[in-house]
Design an enzyme around this catalytic site. Sequence first.
Site, PDB file in Angstrom:
ATOM      1  N   HIS A 261       0.834  -1.206   0.000  1.00  0.00           N
ATOM      2  CA  HIS A 261       0.000   0.000   0.000  1.00  0.00           C
ATOM      3  C   HIS A 261       0.868   1.255   0.000  1.00  0.00           C
ATOM      4  O   HIS A 261       0.848   2.008  -0.959  1.00  0.00           O
ATOM      5  CB  HIS A 261      -1.006   0.026   1.157  1.00  0.00           C
ATOM      6  CG  HIS A 261      -1.960  -1.126   1.147  1.00  0.00           C
ATOM      7  ND1 HIS A 261      -2.768  -1.396   0.066  1.00  0.00           N
ATOM      8  CD2 HIS A 261      -2.215  -2.080   2.077  1.00  0.00           C
ATOM      9  CE1 HIS A 261      -3.489  -2.469   0.324  1.00  0.00           C
ATOM     10  NE2 HIS A 261      -3.158  -2.910   1.537  1.00  0.00           N
ATOM     11  N   ASP A 312      -4.952  -7.788  -3.703  1.00  0.00           N
ATOM     12  CA  ASP A 312      -5.298  -7.621  -2.302  1.00  0.00           C
ATOM     13  C   ASP A 312      -6.634  -8.280  -1.951  1.00  0.00           C
ATOM     14  O   ASP A 312      -6.723  -9.485  -1.794  1.00  0.00           O
ATOM     15  CB  ASP A 312      -5.293  -6.138  -1.956  1.00  0.00           C
ATOM     16  CG  ASP A 312      -5.350  -5.861  -0.459  1.00  0.00           C
ATOM     17  OD1 ASP A 312      -5.343  -6.823   0.331  1.00  0.00           O
ATOM     18  OD2 ASP A 312      -5.411  -4.694  -0.068  1.00  0.00           O
TER      19      ASP A 312
END
Length: 434
Positions: A261, A312
Amino acid sequence: MTVYWAEYAWLPDGLAAAVTIEVRGGTIQSVRAGTERTGTVLPGLTIPGFANAHSHAFHRALRGRTQHDQGTFWTWRERMYAVAAQLNPDSYYRLARAVYAEMVLAGYTSVGEFHYLHHAPGGTPYADANAMSAALAAAADDAGIRLTLLDTCYLAGGFGVELGEHQLRFSDGTAEKWAERAAAFTPKPDLVRTGVAAHSVRAVPAEELSVVAAAADGKPVHVHLSEQPAENADCLAAQGRTPSALLSDAGLLGPQTVAVHATHLTGADIGLLADSGTRACFCPTTERDLGDGIGPARALADAGVGLCLGTDSHAVIDAFEEWRALELDERLASRARGRFTPAELYRAATDHASIGWPEVGRIAQDAAADLVTIDLDSIRTAGTAPAAALFAATASDVRAVLVAGRPVVSDHRHLRVEHPEIVLREEIEALCRP
Protein backbone atom coordinates in the site's frame (compact mmCIF):
# COMPACT_ATOMS: atom_id res chain seq x y z
CA MET A 1 11.14 -28.69 -27.44
CA THR A 2 7.89 -26.81 -28.03
CA VAL A 3 7.86 -23.96 -30.51
CA TYR A 4 5.46 -21.01 -30.27
CA TRP A 5 5.00 -18.23 -32.80
CA ALA A 6 3.59 -14.99 -31.40
CA GLU A 7 1.94 -12.47 -33.71
CA TYR A 8 3.22 -9.77 -31.36
CA ALA A 9 5.26 -10.10 -28.16
CA TRP A 10 6.50 -7.72 -25.48
CA LEU A 11 10.23 -8.39 -25.16
CA PRO A 12 12.73 -6.79 -22.76
CA ASP A 13 13.43 -4.02 -25.28
CA GLY A 14 9.79 -3.46 -26.23
CA LEU A 15 7.21 -4.65 -28.74
CA ALA A 16 8.24 -7.06 -31.50
CA ALA A 17 6.32 -8.77 -34.30
CA ALA A 18 6.43 -12.35 -35.61
CA VAL A 19 8.31 -13.77 -32.63
CA THR A 20 9.39 -17.42 -32.38
CA ILE A 21 9.74 -18.65 -28.79
CA GLU A 22 11.31 -22.05 -28.17
CA VAL A 23 10.53 -23.70 -24.84
CA ARG A 24 12.03 -26.78 -23.24
CA GLY A 25 10.47 -27.93 -19.99
CA GLY A 26 9.74 -24.81 -17.99
CA THR A 27 12.41 -22.60 -19.58
CA ILE A 28 12.62 -20.41 -22.68
CA GLN A 29 15.49 -21.63 -24.87
CA SER A 30 15.48 -18.94 -27.54
CA VAL A 31 13.54 -15.88 -28.74
CA ARG A 32 13.74 -14.53 -32.31
CA ALA A 33 11.70 -11.70 -33.82
CA GLY A 34 10.74 -11.21 -37.48
CA THR A 35 10.42 -14.94 -38.20
CA GLU A 36 8.23 -17.07 -40.44
CA ARG A 37 5.12 -18.58 -38.87
CA THR A 38 5.87 -21.96 -37.31
CA GLY A 39 4.87 -24.21 -34.42
CA THR A 40 1.90 -23.31 -32.20
CA VAL A 41 0.53 -19.96 -33.30
CA LEU A 42 -0.35 -17.39 -30.60
CA PRO A 43 -2.56 -14.79 -32.33
CA GLY A 44 -2.65 -11.44 -30.55
CA LEU A 45 -0.16 -9.95 -28.07
CA THR A 46 1.96 -12.30 -25.95
CA ILE A 47 3.45 -10.88 -22.77
CA PRO A 48 5.23 -12.24 -19.69
CA GLY A 49 2.77 -13.50 -17.09
CA PHE A 50 1.49 -10.94 -14.60
CA ALA A 51 2.63 -11.11 -10.96
CA ASN A 52 0.01 -10.71 -8.23
CA ALA A 53 2.27 -9.51 -5.43
CA HIS A 54 -0.40 -9.21 -2.74
CA SER A 55 -3.39 -11.50 -2.16
CA HIS A 56 -5.74 -12.44 0.66
CA ALA A 57 -7.56 -15.32 -1.01
CA PHE A 58 -10.44 -15.48 1.46
CA HIS A 59 -11.31 -11.80 0.89
CA ARG A 60 -12.74 -12.89 -2.47
CA ALA A 61 -15.87 -13.91 -0.55
CA LEU A 62 -16.55 -10.24 0.23
CA ARG A 63 -16.83 -9.11 -3.38
CA GLY A 64 -20.20 -7.45 -3.94
CA ARG A 65 -21.21 -8.04 -0.32
CA THR A 66 -19.93 -4.89 1.39
CA GLN A 67 -21.50 -2.24 -0.82
CA HIS A 68 -24.95 -2.04 0.81
CA ASP A 69 -24.12 0.85 3.15
CA GLN A 70 -21.44 3.51 3.19
CA GLY A 71 -19.25 2.16 5.97
CA THR A 72 -15.49 2.64 6.37
CA PHE A 73 -12.33 0.58 6.11
CA TRP A 74 -12.91 -0.43 9.73
CA THR A 75 -16.53 -1.58 9.23
CA TRP A 76 -15.38 -3.52 6.15
CA ARG A 77 -12.79 -5.19 8.37
CA GLU A 78 -15.52 -6.48 10.69
CA ARG A 79 -17.24 -8.16 7.72
CA MET A 80 -13.89 -9.69 6.76
CA TYR A 81 -13.42 -11.14 10.25
CA ALA A 82 -16.88 -12.74 10.07
CA VAL A 83 -15.96 -14.54 6.84
CA ALA A 84 -12.58 -15.64 8.23
CA ALA A 85 -14.32 -17.24 11.21
CA GLN A 86 -16.16 -19.67 8.91
CA LEU A 87 -13.14 -21.19 7.14
CA ASN A 88 -11.34 -24.47 7.81
CA PRO A 89 -8.61 -26.23 5.80
CA ASP A 90 -11.07 -28.06 3.53
CA SER A 91 -13.29 -25.07 2.74
CA TYR A 92 -10.28 -22.78 2.35
CA TYR A 93 -8.77 -25.19 -0.17
CA ARG A 94 -11.96 -25.20 -2.24
CA LEU A 95 -12.35 -21.43 -2.15
CA ALA A 96 -8.67 -20.67 -2.84
CA ARG A 97 -8.51 -23.16 -5.71
CA ALA A 98 -11.27 -21.27 -7.50
CA VAL A 99 -9.77 -17.87 -6.62
CA TYR A 100 -6.40 -18.91 -8.02
CA ALA A 101 -8.10 -20.27 -11.14
CA GLU A 102 -9.72 -16.84 -11.58
CA MET A 103 -6.27 -15.27 -11.30
CA VAL A 104 -4.79 -17.48 -14.04
CA LEU A 105 -7.76 -16.74 -16.28
CA ALA A 106 -6.92 -13.05 -15.75
CA GLY A 107 -3.29 -13.57 -16.82
CA TYR A 108 -1.55 -13.95 -13.46
CA THR A 109 1.10 -16.68 -13.35
CA SER A 110 2.30 -16.11 -9.77
CA VAL A 111 0.73 -14.89 -6.55
CA GLY A 112 2.04 -13.77 -3.18
CA GLU A 113 -0.43 -14.97 -0.55
CA PHE A 114 -0.26 -12.76 2.56
CA HIS A 115 -1.40 -15.56 4.86
CA TYR A 116 -2.48 -14.99 8.45
CA LEU A 117 -5.46 -17.35 8.81
CA HIS A 118 -3.40 -19.94 10.68
CA HIS A 119 -5.43 -21.69 13.38
CA ALA A 120 -8.95 -22.81 14.24
CA PRO A 121 -11.43 -20.26 15.68
CA GLY A 122 -10.33 -19.24 19.16
CA GLY A 123 -6.68 -19.78 18.24
CA THR A 124 -6.52 -23.53 18.82
CA PRO A 125 -3.90 -25.04 16.47
CA TYR A 126 -4.97 -27.73 14.03
CA ALA A 127 -3.40 -31.18 14.43
CA ASP A 128 -1.14 -30.11 11.59
CA ALA A 129 -0.16 -26.61 12.71
CA ASN A 130 0.29 -25.60 9.06
CA ALA A 131 -2.90 -27.18 7.72
CA MET A 132 -4.16 -23.86 6.35
CA SER A 133 -0.83 -23.22 4.60
CA ALA A 134 -0.96 -26.70 3.08
CA ALA A 135 -4.51 -26.03 1.86
CA LEU A 136 -3.34 -22.91 0.01
CA ALA A 137 -0.35 -24.73 -1.50
CA ALA A 138 -2.59 -27.54 -2.76
CA ALA A 139 -5.09 -25.03 -4.15
CA ALA A 140 -2.41 -23.17 -6.10
CA ASP A 141 -0.91 -26.39 -7.41
CA ASP A 142 -4.27 -27.59 -8.67
CA ALA A 143 -5.04 -24.21 -10.25
CA GLY A 144 -1.66 -24.13 -12.03
CA ILE A 145 -0.30 -20.88 -10.56
CA ARG A 146 3.03 -20.19 -8.86
CA LEU A 147 2.53 -19.44 -5.16
CA THR A 148 4.68 -17.66 -2.62
CA LEU A 149 3.20 -18.40 0.79
CA LEU A 150 3.99 -15.32 2.89
CA ASP A 151 3.42 -16.63 6.40
CA THR A 152 2.31 -13.61 8.40
CA CYS A 153 3.05 -12.71 12.01
CA TYR A 154 -0.03 -11.25 13.74
CA LEU A 155 0.10 -10.66 17.50
CA ALA A 156 -1.94 -7.61 18.55
CA GLY A 157 -5.21 -5.82 17.85
CA GLY A 158 -3.47 -2.43 17.71
CA PHE A 159 -0.87 -0.45 19.64
CA GLY A 160 -1.19 -1.76 23.18
CA VAL A 161 -4.47 -3.49 22.29
CA GLU A 162 -5.22 -7.17 22.91
CA LEU A 163 -6.39 -9.37 20.06
CA GLY A 164 -10.13 -9.38 19.43
CA GLU A 165 -12.14 -12.61 19.35
CA HIS A 166 -11.95 -12.98 15.57
CA GLN A 167 -8.21 -12.24 15.53
CA LEU A 168 -7.22 -15.06 17.88
CA ARG A 169 -6.89 -17.58 15.08
CA PHE A 170 -4.37 -15.31 13.35
CA SER A 171 -1.88 -15.41 16.24
CA ASP A 172 0.82 -17.77 17.50
CA GLY A 173 1.16 -15.83 20.76
CA THR A 174 4.73 -14.63 20.27
CA ALA A 175 6.95 -13.89 17.31
CA GLU A 176 9.26 -16.73 18.31
CA LYS A 177 6.42 -19.27 18.20
CA TRP A 178 5.24 -17.83 14.89
CA ALA A 179 8.73 -18.15 13.41
CA GLU A 180 9.04 -21.75 14.64
CA ARG A 181 5.71 -22.78 13.10
CA ALA A 182 6.35 -20.94 9.83
CA ALA A 183 9.79 -22.50 9.42
CA ALA A 184 8.29 -25.98 9.84
CA PHE A 185 6.19 -25.64 6.68
CA THR A 186 7.90 -27.28 3.71
CA PRO A 187 5.62 -27.16 0.66
CA LYS A 188 5.62 -30.16 -1.66
CA PRO A 189 4.56 -28.67 -5.02
CA ASP A 190 7.40 -27.50 -7.28
CA LEU A 191 5.74 -24.14 -7.95
CA VAL A 192 5.31 -23.18 -4.28
CA ARG A 193 7.87 -21.12 -2.38
CA THR A 194 7.77 -19.43 1.00
CA GLY A 195 8.44 -16.03 2.50
CA VAL A 196 7.38 -14.16 5.62
CA ALA A 197 5.37 -11.09 6.55
CA ALA A 198 4.62 -8.79 9.45
CA HIS A 199 0.96 -7.91 9.18
CA SER A 200 1.54 -4.26 10.14
CA VAL A 201 3.08 -2.13 12.86
CA ARG A 202 -0.39 -2.23 14.46
CA ALA A 203 -0.42 -6.02 14.68
CA VAL A 204 3.23 -6.75 15.52
CA PRO A 205 4.66 -4.93 18.57
CA ALA A 206 7.84 -2.98 17.93
CA GLU A 207 9.99 -5.32 20.04
CA GLU A 208 8.86 -8.32 17.93
CA LEU A 209 9.55 -6.82 14.47
CA SER A 210 13.22 -7.79 14.56
CA VAL A 211 12.20 -11.45 14.95
CA VAL A 212 10.29 -11.22 11.68
CA ALA A 213 13.30 -9.63 10.00
CA ALA A 214 15.55 -12.46 11.20
CA ALA A 215 13.06 -15.13 10.10
CA ALA A 216 13.13 -13.84 6.51
CA ASP A 217 16.69 -15.21 6.05
CA GLY A 218 16.96 -14.00 2.45
CA LYS A 219 13.36 -14.79 1.50
CA PRO A 220 10.75 -12.19 0.56
CA VAL A 221 9.35 -10.26 3.52
CA HIS A 222 6.17 -8.22 3.14
CA VAL A 223 4.34 -5.79 5.44
CA HIS A 224 1.24 -3.60 5.23
CA LEU A 225 2.49 -0.03 5.52
CA SER A 226 0.62 3.25 6.07
CA GLU A 227 -2.58 2.09 4.40
CA GLN A 228 -4.70 4.36 6.59
CA PRO A 229 -3.96 7.79 8.15
CA ALA A 230 -5.16 6.36 11.48
CA GLU A 231 -2.25 3.88 11.44
CA ASN A 232 0.23 6.74 11.08
CA ALA A 233 -1.41 8.79 13.83
CA ASP A 234 -1.55 5.84 16.23
CA CYS A 235 2.07 4.92 15.50
CA LEU A 236 3.27 8.47 16.12
CA ALA A 237 1.32 8.57 19.38
CA ALA A 238 2.59 5.19 20.59
CA GLN A 239 6.12 5.11 19.19
CA GLY A 240 7.00 8.70 18.31
CA ARG A 241 7.87 7.61 14.78
CA THR A 242 6.14 6.95 11.49
CA PRO A 243 5.51 3.29 10.57
CA SER A 244 8.30 3.48 7.97
CA ALA A 245 10.78 4.76 10.56
CA LEU A 246 9.69 2.04 12.99
CA LEU A 247 10.27 -0.67 10.37
CA SER A 248 13.64 0.85 9.47
CA ASP A 249 14.77 0.87 13.08
CA ALA A 250 13.72 -2.79 13.41
CA GLY A 251 15.83 -3.79 10.39
CA LEU A 252 12.74 -4.79 8.43
CA LEU A 253 13.37 -2.62 5.37
CA GLY A 254 15.68 -3.86 2.61
CA PRO A 255 15.95 -5.30 -0.90
CA GLN A 256 13.84 -8.36 -0.02
CA THR A 257 11.11 -6.24 1.58
CA VAL A 258 7.86 -5.14 -0.03
CA ALA A 259 5.83 -2.39 1.64
CA VAL A 260 2.21 -3.05 0.73
CA HIS A 261 0.00 0.00 0.00
CA ALA A 262 2.49 2.71 1.12
CA THR A 263 -0.37 5.15 0.63
CA HIS A 264 0.25 7.85 3.25
CA LEU A 265 3.99 8.52 3.31
CA THR A 266 6.07 11.53 4.24
CA GLY A 267 9.03 12.60 2.14
CA ALA A 268 11.30 11.13 4.79
CA ASP A 269 9.40 7.83 4.57
CA ILE A 270 9.96 7.71 0.82
CA GLY A 271 13.66 8.30 1.44
CA LEU A 272 13.83 5.41 3.90
CA LEU A 273 12.26 3.02 1.38
CA ALA A 274 14.52 4.23 -1.42
CA ASP A 275 17.75 4.14 0.58
CA SER A 276 17.05 0.58 1.81
CA GLY A 277 16.04 -0.81 -1.61
CA THR A 278 12.54 -1.64 -0.37
CA ARG A 279 9.78 -2.10 -2.97
CA ALA A 280 6.24 -0.71 -2.74
CA CYS A 281 3.22 -2.78 -3.77
CA PHE A 282 0.19 -0.81 -4.89
CA CYS A 283 -3.24 -2.47 -4.94
CA PRO A 284 -5.28 0.20 -6.74
CA THR A 285 -8.61 -1.61 -7.08
CA THR A 286 -8.70 -2.43 -3.36
CA GLU A 287 -7.37 0.96 -2.30
CA ARG A 288 -10.16 2.72 -4.17
CA ASP A 289 -12.78 0.21 -2.99
CA LEU A 290 -11.83 0.87 0.64
CA GLY A 291 -11.35 4.60 0.17
CA ASP A 292 -7.71 4.40 1.25
CA GLY A 293 -6.46 7.18 -1.01
CA ILE A 294 -4.00 7.49 -3.89
CA GLY A 295 -0.44 6.59 -3.00
CA PRO A 296 2.64 8.52 -4.20
CA ALA A 297 3.58 6.10 -6.97
CA ARG A 298 5.46 8.56 -9.19
CA ALA A 299 7.33 10.08 -6.25
CA LEU A 300 8.37 6.61 -5.09
CA ALA A 301 9.52 5.62 -8.58
CA ASP A 302 11.44 8.87 -9.01
CA ALA A 303 13.21 8.18 -5.71
CA GLY A 304 14.27 4.75 -7.01
CA VAL A 305 11.69 2.59 -5.22
CA GLY A 306 10.64 -0.42 -7.30
CA LEU A 307 6.89 -0.77 -7.79
CA CYS A 308 4.80 -3.92 -8.02
CA LEU A 309 1.05 -4.61 -8.07
CA GLY A 310 -1.45 -6.82 -6.27
CA THR A 311 -5.18 -7.48 -6.12
CA ASP A 312 -5.30 -7.62 -2.30
CA SER A 313 -9.00 -8.03 -1.37
CA HIS A 314 -9.98 -9.09 -4.92
CA ALA A 315 -12.62 -6.37 -5.33
CA VAL A 316 -11.86 -7.38 -8.90
CA ILE A 317 -9.25 -9.78 -10.24
CA ASP A 318 -8.06 -8.08 -13.39
CA ALA A 319 -4.37 -7.43 -13.99
CA PHE A 320 -5.18 -4.90 -16.72
CA GLU A 321 -7.25 -2.86 -14.28
CA GLU A 322 -4.38 -2.71 -11.77
CA TRP A 323 -1.97 -1.75 -14.58
CA ARG A 324 -4.23 1.04 -15.81
CA ALA A 325 -4.99 2.32 -12.33
CA LEU A 326 -1.32 2.82 -11.48
CA GLU A 327 -1.17 5.33 -14.34
CA LEU A 328 -4.71 6.71 -14.22
CA ASP A 329 -4.77 7.32 -10.46
CA GLU A 330 -1.57 9.31 -10.89
CA ARG A 331 -3.29 11.35 -13.61
CA LEU A 332 -6.14 12.16 -11.24
CA ALA A 333 -3.78 13.15 -8.45
CA SER A 334 -1.44 15.21 -10.64
CA ARG A 335 -3.90 16.37 -13.33
CA ALA A 336 -1.30 15.39 -15.94
CA ARG A 337 -1.13 12.51 -18.43
CA GLY A 338 1.71 10.13 -19.21
CA ARG A 339 2.92 9.61 -15.67
CA PHE A 340 4.45 6.20 -16.43
CA THR A 341 5.86 4.77 -19.64
CA PRO A 342 4.52 1.41 -20.90
CA ALA A 343 7.91 -0.13 -20.02
CA GLU A 344 7.59 1.08 -16.41
CA LEU A 345 4.06 -0.30 -16.19
CA TYR A 346 5.19 -3.66 -17.56
CA ARG A 347 7.98 -3.81 -14.97
CA ALA A 348 5.53 -3.18 -12.15
CA ALA A 349 2.93 -5.62 -13.47
CA THR A 350 5.44 -8.44 -14.05
CA ASP A 351 7.70 -8.06 -11.01
CA HIS A 352 7.75 -11.70 -9.93
CA ALA A 353 11.03 -11.11 -8.09
CA SER A 354 9.03 -9.18 -5.49
CA ILE A 355 7.60 -12.51 -4.37
CA GLY A 356 10.70 -14.62 -4.85
CA TRP A 357 10.50 -15.69 -8.51
CA PRO A 358 13.34 -13.69 -10.14
CA GLU A 359 13.50 -16.03 -13.14
CA VAL A 360 9.94 -15.08 -14.16
CA GLY A 361 8.71 -11.92 -15.84
CA ARG A 362 10.43 -11.56 -19.20
CA ILE A 363 10.33 -13.25 -22.58
CA ALA A 364 14.02 -13.96 -23.02
CA GLN A 365 16.45 -16.84 -23.23
CA ASP A 366 16.82 -18.74 -19.92
CA ALA A 367 13.79 -17.06 -18.38
CA ALA A 368 10.90 -19.13 -17.06
CA ALA A 369 8.30 -19.99 -19.70
CA ASP A 370 5.33 -18.02 -18.36
CA LEU A 371 3.42 -16.55 -21.30
CA VAL A 372 0.07 -14.79 -21.53
CA THR A 373 -1.60 -14.14 -24.88
CA ILE A 374 -4.13 -11.32 -25.20
CA ASP A 375 -6.86 -11.19 -27.83
CA LEU A 376 -6.45 -8.15 -30.08
CA ASP A 377 -9.73 -8.77 -31.90
CA SER A 378 -12.27 -8.49 -29.07
CA ILE A 379 -14.84 -5.70 -28.88
CA ARG A 380 -12.53 -3.99 -26.36
CA THR A 381 -9.21 -4.34 -28.14
CA ALA A 382 -10.20 -4.16 -31.84
CA GLY A 383 -8.28 -1.37 -33.53
CA THR A 384 -5.88 -0.70 -30.64
CA ALA A 385 -2.15 -0.37 -31.18
CA PRO A 386 -0.59 -3.60 -29.83
CA ALA A 387 1.91 -1.69 -27.67
CA ALA A 388 -0.95 0.03 -25.83
CA ALA A 389 -3.45 -2.84 -25.81
CA LEU A 390 -3.18 -3.25 -22.03
CA PHE A 391 -4.92 0.11 -21.65
CA ALA A 392 -7.99 -1.32 -23.41
CA ALA A 393 -8.02 -5.04 -22.53
CA THR A 394 -9.68 -6.73 -19.58
CA ALA A 395 -9.29 -10.14 -17.98
CA SER A 396 -11.85 -11.45 -20.49
CA ASP A 397 -9.31 -10.87 -23.27
CA VAL A 398 -6.78 -13.40 -21.94
CA ARG A 399 -6.81 -16.08 -24.62
CA ALA A 400 -4.04 -18.44 -23.44
CA VAL A 401 -1.74 -18.84 -20.44
CA LEU A 402 1.42 -20.91 -20.09
CA VAL A 403 2.93 -21.39 -16.61
CA ALA A 404 6.37 -23.02 -16.36
CA GLY A 405 5.91 -24.28 -19.90
CA ARG A 406 2.54 -25.93 -19.16
CA PRO A 407 -0.70 -24.77 -20.80
CA VAL A 408 -3.19 -23.73 -18.10
CA VAL A 409 -5.62 -21.59 -20.11
CA SER A 410 -6.61 -22.23 -23.72
CA ASP A 411 -9.30 -20.42 -25.74
CA HIS A 412 -10.26 -18.45 -22.59
CA ARG A 413 -10.94 -21.70 -20.69
CA HIS A 414 -9.14 -22.98 -17.59
CA LEU A 415 -7.80 -26.46 -18.34
CA ARG A 416 -7.51 -27.69 -14.73
CA VAL A 417 -10.49 -26.29 -12.83
CA GLU A 418 -13.84 -26.91 -14.44
CA HIS A 419 -16.31 -24.06 -14.04
CA PRO A 420 -14.48 -22.11 -11.29
CA GLU A 421 -17.36 -19.63 -11.29
CA ILE A 422 -19.70 -22.34 -10.01
CA VAL A 423 -17.24 -23.32 -7.30
CA LEU A 424 -16.89 -19.69 -6.23
CA ARG A 425 -20.63 -19.16 -6.02
CA GLU A 426 -21.20 -22.31 -3.98
CA GLU A 427 -18.34 -21.69 -1.56
CA ILE A 428 -19.10 -18.02 -1.03
CA GLU A 429 -22.82 -18.60 -0.49
CA ALA A 430 -21.95 -21.21 2.13
CA LEU A 431 -19.54 -18.85 3.89
CA CYS A 432 -21.92 -15.89 3.84
CA ARG A 433 -25.11 -17.75 4.71
CA PRO A 434 -27.11 -15.72 7.31
